[in-house]
Every structure is written in C-alpha cells, then in structure tokens.
Design an enzyme around this catalytic site. Structure first.
Site, PDB file in Angstrom:
ATOM      1  N   CYS A   1     -17.306  12.407   7.489  1.00 39.68           N
ATOM      2  CA  CYS A   1     -17.204  13.160   6.048  1.00 39.68           C
ATOM      3  C   CYS A   1     -18.074  14.361   6.115  1.00 39.68           C
ATOM      4  O   CYS A   1     -19.343  14.367   6.601  1.00 39.68           O
ATOM      5  CB  CYS A   1     -17.673  12.212   4.991  1.00 39.68           C
ATOM      6  SG  CYS A   1     -17.844  12.906   3.349  1.00 39.68           S
TER       7      CYS A   1
ATOM      8  N   HIS B   1      -4.584  -4.286  -2.278  1.00 39.79           N
ATOM      9  CA  HIS B   1      -5.008  -3.817  -1.032  1.00 39.79           C
ATOM     10  C   HIS B   1      -4.811  -2.487  -0.807  1.00 39.79           C
ATOM     11  O   HIS B   1      -5.088  -1.841   0.220  1.00 39.79           O
ATOM     12  CB  HIS B   1      -3.984  -4.508  -0.102  1.00 39.79           C
ATOM     13  CG  HIS B   1      -3.967  -5.884  -0.041  1.00 39.79           C
ATOM     14  ND1 HIS B   1      -2.988  -6.798   0.466  1.00 39.79           N
ATOM     15  CD2 HIS B   1      -4.965  -6.783  -0.368  1.00 39.79           C
ATOM     16  CE1 HIS B   1      -3.551  -8.056   0.265  1.00 39.79           C
ATOM     17  NE2 HIS B   1      -4.439  -8.051  -0.280  1.00 39.79           N
TER      18      HIS B   1
ATOM     19  N   ILE C   1       0.941  -0.984   0.015  1.00 42.43           N
ATOM     20  CA  ILE C   1       0.027  -0.090  -0.075  1.00 42.43           C
ATOM     21  C   ILE C   1       0.788   1.345  -0.221  1.00 42.43           C
ATOM     22  O   ILE C   1       0.620   2.268   0.356  1.00 42.43           O
ATOM     23  CB  ILE C   1      -0.968  -0.010   1.274  1.00 42.43           C
ATOM     24  CG1 ILE C   1      -0.403  -0.022   2.739  1.00 42.43           C
ATOM     25  CG2 ILE C   1      -1.864  -1.128   1.006  1.00 42.43           C
ATOM     26  CD1 ILE C   1      -1.088  -0.087   3.803  1.00 42.43           C
TER      27      ILE C   1
ATOM     28  N   SER D   1       4.661 -13.460   2.073  1.00 42.18           N
ATOM     29  CA  SER D   1       4.508 -14.551   2.666  1.00 42.18           C
ATOM     30  C   SER D   1       3.795 -15.583   2.248  1.00 42.18           C
ATOM     31  O   SER D   1       3.586 -16.856   2.318  1.00 42.18           O
ATOM     32  CB  SER D   1       4.163 -14.343   4.025  1.00 42.18           C
ATOM     33  OG  SER D   1       2.973 -13.759   4.209  1.00 42.18           O
TER      34      SER D   1
END
Ligand code: NAD
Length: 258
Positions: free
Chosen positions: A160, A127, A109, A202
């Site tokens: 928001c 992701h 990310i 992994s």
C-alpha cells in the site's frame, strides 16, 4: 420438461406465491451458466489451483504463496471480465421486483446479482467482492483494473502506498473471517424468512452453509436447486435437480399461472 418436474416446479411456484419474505441463497453454481466455473465441479478451479496454498495464513506469511495467489486472481479476473448475468440471476432480480425478496445471500464474489438488477442493499456478499482490492492494514481502496494491469504487464503487486500494508482482493479466503455485519444480517434474514431458496451451492463451506439450516430450524420452507445432491437434501422440503437457469425460468413462468 417431464410431468414430474413440471409438478415440482408448480409446487415451488405456489410456495413463492404464498411467501412474503423469501431469502435466496446462492453459490457458485448460479454463475456457471454465465461462464464462471465453480470450484468443485470437474474442470472447476480447484483442479488447477491448490486451495490450501491460497489460504489467508499463507497469503500473509509467504511471498511465494502471495505470488501464486495473484496468479490465480489474474486468471480469475481475466475469465470474469465482461461476463453477464444469466436467466437464473435475472429470475432472482424479477422476484425482488415482485416484492418477494427479503435478501439475496450469496457466497459469490462476482457481482452478478447486482448486475442482474437486485438492489445492492439486498445483496449480502458473505465472501466479499472480487471487484475491489484493499489494503489489509488501512483498508485503502485500489481499483482492481490497476492491479490486473500490473499483473498482465508481468509486474509485482507493491504494498500500500499509504501505509505499506499488504494489498488483497476484498474477498474472504480460507482461514479469513467473514465480514461480521454482513454475516449477522444474513443470520437475521435466515431466521425471519418464510422460504429459503438455495441455488447452486454445494453447501459444504461454513459458516455460510449454516444459514439454510437456520432458516429451516426457524420454520421456513427450504428448497434446494442443484445439479447434484447436497448434504442438506435430507432436511429440504423440496429438491429440484437440474440447471439453475432452466429451473428458475420455468418457475417464473408458472408463477403467472398459479
Ligand atoms: P461450489 O463450487 O462448492 O459448488 C457449486 C455447486 O453448484 C455444486 O454443488 C454444483 O453441483 C452446483 N452447480 C454448478 N452449476 C450448476 C448449475 N448450472 N445449476 C445448478 N447447480 C449447479 O461452490 P459454493 O458452494 O458456492 O462454494 C465455493 C466458494 O467459492 C464460494 O464460497 C465462493 O466464495 C467461491 N466461488 C465463487 C464463484 C463466483 O463468484 N462465481 C465461483 C467459484 C467459487
């Protein structure tokens, strides 16, 4: 570099030379040499935060978990600000320059592939990205720095201002769906590549970890570069153990000789 390792790198260099449609699949391990810790290695992030507490259902339902989540992000942003791509990221960008790369599928990310020079259109961020904050209801965009500065000032993240929805970094948390279009494109590329190069993952986080298997089942060669063993080692055509930066730099050098 010992002889066995050099021969292994030579083999990979030959395969890269022969390939036209490489998919590079990366996990947190490609960024550790830039100074961003991975999650599962000792001293990684999961030693300090409980992943189950930071799940998406908890984020939605529980203000206490939400506070913990923002605490995690405050720390994460602080650690990742100003971090630069390393030699492994640069090698991946170099492969794209050579016209070899179909896609860079990343679980990361951190945006370091784009910072290294890979074209954003080729980088599939399964992701999401930590460098955006969005409203979960109306998708309104907030600069991450604005939220980071709030947190640094000891203040709470408000809802928001457009619609009252919850704000969240544009990343995929445990229990949250992957972006459908990105996943579909990643599947398509995995099915059509001739070599999948898996660096520093992994290979335990699904559905992302399914993609190297998809590539192998579709006839591509599968190469795994990692410090440690992974659950897909048994189906890999080549396993190179060690540090991603050193390995990728070595392979790129050898590519000029094969
Ligand atoms: P992980 O932490 O589960 O595994 C990292 C893997 O990389 C391990 O197998 C480790 O042995 C290997 N590794 C670490 N440093 C290495 C190096 N220098 N050279 C070679 N191998 C190295 O990470 P994951 O598999 O990517 O899954 C965790 C999830 O966490 C990801 O989906 C991602 O969203 C997120 N994450 C992202 C970042 C980032 O963006 N940099 C960092 C941590 C976690």
């Amino acid at each position: 570099m010992n002889k066995g390792k050099k021969e292994t790198l030579m083999e990979l260099a030959r395969w890269i030379k022969e390939s036209q449609r490489i998919v590079v699949f990366t996990g947190a391990g490609i960024s550790t040499e830039s100074g961003i810790p991975d999650f599962r290695s000792p001293g990684g992030i999961w030693d300090r935060f409980d992943p189950s507490e930071l799940s998406y259902p908890n984020f939605i339902a529980n203000p206490v978990s939400r506070r913990k989540y923002w605490e995690f992000y405050r720390e994460y942003w602080k650690g990742a600000t100003g971090v630069q791509p390393n030699s492994a990221h640069r090698a991946v960008a170099d492969l794209e320059q050579q016209g070899k790369v179909m896609a860079v599928i990343t679980q990361n990310i951190d945006g370091l592939h784009q910072a290294a020079g890979n074209s954003p259109a080729k980088v599939l961020e399964l992701h999401g990205t930590m460098w955006e904050v969005r409203c979960l209801s109306c998708n309104y965009f907030y600069p991450w720095e604005e939220i980071f500065n709030l947190l640094e000032g000891g203040r709470e993240v408000n809802n928001c201002h457009q619609c009252g929805g919850l704000l969240k970094p544009a990343t995929v948390s445990f229990g949250q769906s992957l972006p459908v279009g990105t996943l579909q494109e990643a599947q398509r590329c995995s099915m059509n590549c001739d070599l999948l190069l898996c660096i520093g993952s992994s290979l335990v986080v699904y559905p992302a970890a399914q993609l190297p298997e998809t590539a192998k089942n579709s006839g591509a060669k599968l190469v795994i570069i990692n410090r440690e063993s992974t659950p897909l080692d048994s189906i890999a055509d080549l396993i190179i153990k060690g540090e991603a930066g050193e390995i990728m730099t070595g392979v790129l050098e050898l590519l000029e000789q094969v």
